[in-house]
Scaffold this motif. Structure first.
Motif, PDB file in Angstrom:
ATOM      1  N   ASN A  90       0.841  -1.199   0.000  1.00 39.81           N
ATOM      2  CA  ASN A  90       0.000   0.000   0.000  1.00 39.81           C
ATOM      3  C   ASN A  90       0.881   1.256   0.000  1.00 39.81           C
ATOM      4  O   ASN A  90       2.104   1.166   0.118  1.00 39.81           O
ATOM      5  N   ARG A  91       0.277   2.413  -0.126  1.00 35.52           N
ATOM      6  CA  ARG A  91       1.016   3.681  -0.233  1.00 35.52           C
ATOM      7  C   ARG A  91       1.908   3.922   0.984  1.00 35.52           C
ATOM      8  O   ARG A  91       3.050   4.340   0.857  1.00 35.52           O
ATOM      9  N   ASN A  95       6.057   4.305   0.963  1.00 30.79           N
ATOM     10  CA  ASN A  95       6.794   5.407   1.577  1.00 30.79           C
ATOM     11  C   ASN A  95       7.815   4.888   2.598  1.00 30.79           C
ATOM     12  O   ASN A  95       8.945   5.388   2.655  1.00 30.79           O
TER      13      ASN A  95
END
Length: 114
Positions: A90-91, A95
């Motif tokens: 996921n995002r 990151n």
């Protein structure tokens, strides 16, 4: 050889650096569920970076980030090979992964300078 590992949550990455003589280095960045060869970025202090991306792999984001920092601090040639795959990433994890790789790259530069 220099070996650096980092993990956060389900993300596990390793970075291995192999010196070739005194001035050149090959760096392997791998991890996740299916390590592979996705991108290669090469460079030196005085020439533009060159990146080869295999299929639709997007590891160039991390290999080029490491390369831009490395060329400021390394005197010789380098090749950075990257391949990290994490299922259903996921995002937030992306990151985290980028942050981890940058930290590892900075740690590697310090070790190479010794």
């Amino acid at each position: 050889m220099i070996h650096i590992c980092k993990s956060r949550g389900r993300i596990e990455i390793q970075m291995d650096a192999y010196l070739m003589g005194t001035d050149d280095v090959v760096i392997l960045i791998s991890g996740g569920d299916r390590p592979h060869l996705g991108t290669i970025t090469t460079g030196t202090k005085d020439q533009p970076l060159q990146t080869t991306q295999f299929q639709q792999h997007q590891e160039f984001y991390i290999t080029e980030e490491i390369a831009m920092n490395l060329r400021k601090h390394w005197r010789g040639n380098f090749a950075i090979c990257g391949g990290i795959h994490i299922d259903q990433i996921n995002r937030e994890e992306i990151n985290q992964l980028i942050e981890m790789v940058v930290e590892m790259g900075n740690e590697l530069i310090l070790k190479l300078q010794k």
